[in-house]
Design a protein around this motif. Structure first.
Motif, PDB file in Angstrom:
ATOM      1  N   PRO A  64      -5.168 -15.820   7.665  1.00 26.09           N
ATOM      2  CA  PRO A  64      -4.840 -16.587   8.858  1.00 26.09           C
ATOM      3  C   PRO A  64      -4.997 -18.098   8.671  1.00 26.09           C
ATOM      4  O   PRO A  64      -4.555 -18.878   9.502  1.00 26.09           O
ATOM      5  N   HIS A  65      -5.610 -18.507   7.554  1.00 28.38           N
ATOM      6  CA  HIS A  65      -5.816 -19.929   7.277  1.00 28.38           C
ATOM      7  C   HIS A  65      -4.660 -20.526   6.473  1.00 28.38           C
ATOM      8  O   HIS A  65      -4.127 -21.562   6.824  1.00 28.38           O
ATOM      9  N   CYS A  66      -4.290 -19.855   5.367  1.00 24.14           N
ATOM     10  CA  CYS A  66      -3.314 -20.446   4.441  1.00 24.14           C
ATOM     11  C   CYS A  66      -2.042 -19.619   4.264  1.00 24.14           C
ATOM     12  O   CYS A  66      -1.100 -20.066   3.625  1.00 24.14           O
ATOM     13  N   GLY A  67      -2.013 -18.388   4.786  1.00 22.97           N
ATOM     14  CA  GLY A  67      -0.823 -17.558   4.674  1.00 22.97           C
ATOM     15  C   GLY A  67      -0.719 -16.768   3.384  1.00 22.97           C
ATOM     16  O   GLY A  67       0.258 -16.050   3.178  1.00 22.97           O
ATOM     17  N   ASN A  68      -1.716 -16.867   2.516  1.00 24.49           N
ATOM     18  CA  ASN A  68      -1.711 -16.120   1.262  1.00 24.49           C
ATOM     19  C   ASN A  68      -1.775 -14.618   1.550  1.00 24.49           C
ATOM     20  O   ASN A  68      -2.486 -14.177   2.446  1.00 24.49           O
ATOM     21  N   HIS A  69      -0.996 -13.830   0.814  1.00 21.26           N
ATOM     22  CA  HIS A  69      -1.039 -12.378   0.958  1.00 21.26           C
ATOM     23  C   HIS A  69      -2.110 -11.821   0.031  1.00 21.26           C
ATOM     24  O   HIS A  69      -2.193 -12.220  -1.135  1.00 21.26           O
ATOM     25  N   LEU A  70      -2.927 -10.918   0.567  1.00 17.46           N
ATOM     26  CA  LEU A  70      -3.938 -10.286  -0.265  1.00 17.46           C
ATOM     27  C   LEU A  70      -4.030  -8.812   0.086  1.00 17.46           C
ATOM     28  O   LEU A  70      -3.677  -8.385   1.189  1.00 17.46           O
ATOM     29  N   HIS A  71      -4.470  -8.035  -0.874  1.00 11.04           N
ATOM     30  CA  HIS A  71      -4.584  -6.593  -0.727  1.00 11.04           C
ATOM     31  C   HIS A  71      -6.031  -6.248  -0.417  1.00 11.04           C
ATOM     32  O   HIS A  71      -6.940  -6.718  -1.098  1.00 11.04           O
ATOM     33  N   VAL A  72      -6.236  -5.437   0.609  1.00 13.60           N
ATOM     34  CA  VAL A  72      -7.578  -4.993   0.974  1.00 13.60           C
ATOM     35  C   VAL A  72      -7.606  -3.472   0.954  1.00 13.60           C
ATOM     36  O   VAL A  72      -6.598  -2.810   1.159  1.00 13.60           O
ATOM     37  N   VAL A  73      -8.774  -2.939   0.696  1.00  7.52           N
ATOM     38  CA  VAL A  73      -8.994  -1.501   0.711  1.00  7.52           C
ATOM     39  C   VAL A  73      -9.799  -1.190   1.968  1.00  7.52           C
ATOM     40  O   VAL A  73     -10.854  -1.786   2.198  1.00  7.52           O
ATOM     41  N   LEU A  74      -9.279  -0.298   2.796  1.00 11.55           N
ATOM     42  CA  LEU A  74      -9.934   0.079   4.040  1.00 11.55           C
ATOM     43  C   LEU A  74     -10.592   1.436   3.869  1.00 11.55           C
ATOM     44  O   LEU A  74      -9.942   2.404   3.493  1.00 11.55           O
ATOM     45  N   ASP A  75     -11.881   1.491   4.142  1.00 12.30           N
ATOM     46  CA  ASP A  75     -12.646   2.731   4.023  1.00 12.30           C
ATOM     47  C   ASP A  75     -13.082   3.152   5.422  1.00 12.30           C
ATOM     48  O   ASP A  75     -13.997   2.566   5.995  1.00 12.30           O
ATOM     49  N   SER A  76     -12.418   4.136   5.973  1.00 10.62           N
ATOM     50  CA  SER A  76     -12.719   4.567   7.330  1.00 10.62           C
ATOM     51  C   SER A  76     -13.882   5.555   7.412  1.00 10.62           C
ATOM     52  O   SER A  76     -14.270   5.961   8.498  1.00 10.62           O
ATOM     53  N   SER A  77     -14.470   5.920   6.280  1.00 13.81           N
ATOM     54  CA  SER A  77     -15.571   6.887   6.291  1.00 13.81           C
ATOM     55  C   SER A  77     -16.826   6.321   6.953  1.00 13.81           C
ATOM     56  O   SER A  77     -17.696   7.068   7.369  1.00 13.81           O
ATOM     57  N   GLU A  78     -16.915   4.999   7.091  1.00 16.69           N
ATOM     58  CA  GLU A  78     -18.078   4.363   7.712  1.00 16.69           C
ATOM     59  C   GLU A  78     -17.879   4.130   9.204  1.00 16.69           C
ATOM     60  O   GLU A  78     -18.708   3.491   9.845  1.00 16.69           O
TER      61      GLU A  78
END
Length: 68
Positions: free
Chosen positions: A13-27
């Protein structure tokens, strides 16, 4: 990859760079920060699990807005 782990591409949301995140819904529902590798600013992420619809809702913001 386990069923409760998924990958998502987001935009800083600051610079517009695309990044990949891993979402762990087990928590369960989560509220956390990650740093953008391009601009080093913190990205606020809120992960909410919708068990009824079996979906993950991810909210991404700069966390620099004040709520009154």
């Amino acid at each position: 990859m386990p069923q409760d782990v998924s990958r998502k591409t987001i935009e800083c949301p600051h610079c517009g760079n695309h990044l990949h995140v891993v979402l762990d819904s087990s928590e369960g529902n989560q509220n956390y920060y990650e740093s953008c590798p391009a601009c080093c600013n913190d990205i606020h992420m809120t992960l909410q699990i919708d068990d009824y619809h079996q979906k993950i809702h991810l909210t991404v913001d700069a966390d620099d807005e004040q709520v009154f």
